[in-house]
Design an enzyme around this catalytic site. Structure first.
Site, short mmCIF file in Angstrom:
data_model
loop_
_atom_site.label_atom_id
_atom_site.label_comp_id
_atom_site.label_asym_id
_atom_site.label_seq_id
_atom_site.Cartn_x
_atom_site.Cartn_y
_atom_site.Cartn_z
CB THR A 24 -0.94 0.02 1.23
OG1 THR A 24 -1.65 -1.22 1.29
CG2 THR A 24 -1.94 1.14 1.12
CB ILE A 61 -3.17 -11.35 12.38
CG1 ILE A 61 -3.24 -12.86 12.13
CG2 ILE A 61 -3.05 -11.07 13.89
CD1 ILE A 61 -4.45 -13.54 12.71
CE LYS A 96 -12.68 -0.83 23.82
NZ LYS A 96 -11.89 -1.77 24.64
CE1 TYR A 99 -47.07 -9.32 0.12
CE2 TYR A 99 -47.11 -7.36 -1.29
CZ TYR A 99 -47.50 -8.67 -1.03
OH TYR A 99 -48.32 -9.33 -1.91
CG HIS A 105 -50.84 -20.76 -1.97
ND1 HIS A 105 -50.60 -19.41 -1.88
CD2 HIS A 105 -52.16 -20.89 -2.33
CE1 HIS A 105 -51.72 -18.75 -2.14
NE2 HIS A 105 -52.68 -19.62 -2.42
N GLY A 132 -53.07 -17.19 -11.25
CA GLY A 132 -52.26 -16.43 -10.32
C GLY A 132 -51.04 -17.16 -9.79
CD GLU A 189 -47.55 -12.65 -7.60
OE1 GLU A 189 -47.25 -11.61 -6.97
OE2 GLU A 189 -48.12 -13.62 -7.07
#
Length: 373
Positions: free
Chosen positions: A37, A126, A137, A212, A266, A295, A318
């Protein structure tokens, strides 16, 4: 509101990091970094100090120990409003660190790509996980960015507040941090657990809100990657009940190799048939119970052609799920604005199934046995 004046950056993924460090440099933020980095930031001609210069210790044990030092963690964990902490920072010449940016070693991807245990073990981060937990924290004073997925959030914050962050900003990033760290630890635990049923632990980071829940007044969420299972080509948002029906439909259709059409209501099949031609499979499936089919959820393991779509379109349903649709078939099926049209993808489902029950969770092996007679 607190201004960010110093940052520690130690990341695995560098994508998008260049914009962050340029913003920090423009805001006169002092940057500390490690290893690859540091090389990345230095190559951008942006001032950056090595953590080794701060701690007076090099990276040791093949890179296993880089940031685990009081001069790093003291600067992260010190309470800015605590006189004793402030005094100790002065005594030991520890600089405050206001921003911690981490992206952990890719443990899950490594497990998925190799069986080499030593390679997998080396991808257990680690120092990074310790930095994340320490900064989270002390969120009252420190902003923590725990993964590449939060880079865009940090960029937005830096631009919107000119290098400052308020309490709610820091708490939001802390929440993300513990989400990342707990998920990471769960993945490691499950690797070590193997086939032993030691404890029930699941962690899925991505969630999507459903139309929903089981009833319209209930909120519904799905945790997972639906895009891996199917692509939605048309229609309204999917609901909780829709997903239950789709799960049952996919489990059913996956038992058949021959051209098959099924209709579910269903979560129960009210018609299913296998025929050489998709149009005939559809007609036979519908004949099973044409009243209950109204449906319902339709599923096939064959591409829907124009002829079949014309017949299917005569029924109110549907959802339809299939591996594909001809161009004309798709246009026909799109004639109903809210009709949900999904294109099924090839996906290997987990070998375990579970659901909440009473005050706990039940789990079982997925039923992979197919009755042929």
């Amino acid at each position: 509101m607190k201004r960010i004046q110093s940052a520690l950056i130690s990341v695995y993924h560098k994508d998008g990091l260049d914009e962050i460090v340029r913003l920090l440099n423009d805001l006169n933020v002092k940057i500390y970094s490690t290893g690859g980095t540091w090389d990345f930031i230095n190559n951008l001609d942006i001032p950056v100090e090595k953590v080794e210069d701060l701690t007076s210790y090099p990276s040791i044990l093949g890179g296993r120990v880089k940031t685990l030092h009081p001069k790093v963690f003291g600067g992260i964990l010190s309470r800015r409003d605590h006189a004793g902490d402030v005094e100790q920072l002065k005594e030991y010449a520890i600089p405050e660190i206001d921003l911690v940016i981490v992206d952990l070693y890719p443990f899950e991807k490594t497990v998925a790509s190799t069986d080499n245990e030593s390679e997998i073990i080396e991808k257990i981060d680690i120092g990074g996980i310790s930095l994340i937990r320490a900064a989270a924290k002390n969120f009252k004073d420190v902003v923590v960015v725990p993964s590449v997925d939060q880079y865009s959030d940090l960029i937005s914050l830096l631009k919107a507040k000119n290098g400052s962050a308020d309490f709610e900003d820091r708490k939001y990033f802390a929440m993300q941090a513990f989400n990342v760290s707990s998920h990471y630890d769960t993945a490691i635990f499950k690797y070590f657990e193997g086939d032993n049923d030691t404890a029930f632990k699941q962690s899925i980071i991505k969630s999507s809100e459903l139309r929903y829940g089981e009833n319209p007044h209930q909120k519904g969420l799905f945790y997972g990657e639906l895009d891996e299972v199917f692509e939605q080509l048309h229609g309204k948002a999917i609901s909780y009940n829709n997903l239950g029906d789709l799960d049952a439909a996919i489990n059913l259709i996956d038992e058949f190799d021959e051209t098959t059409f099924a209709i579910l209501k269903h979560s129960n099949a009210c018609g299913i048939a296998s025929r050489p031609k998709i149009i005939d499979a559809w007609k036979a499936a519908l004949a099973g119970d044409p009243v209950s089919a109204f449906g319902g959820v339709l599923i096939s393991n064959e591409i829907i052609d124009e002829e079949s779509a014309t017949e299917i379109n005569k029924l109110f349903f549907e959802i339809i799920l299939a591996p594909g649709y001809s161009k004309n078939a798709l246009e026909i099926l799109k004639s109903k604005k809210n009709r949900i049209i999904l294109q099924k993808k090839s996906y290997d489902f987990p070998k375990k199934q579970f659901r909440s029950l009473l005050n706990g969770v039940i789990e079982q092996d997925r039923d992979l046995k197919i009755e042929t007679s």
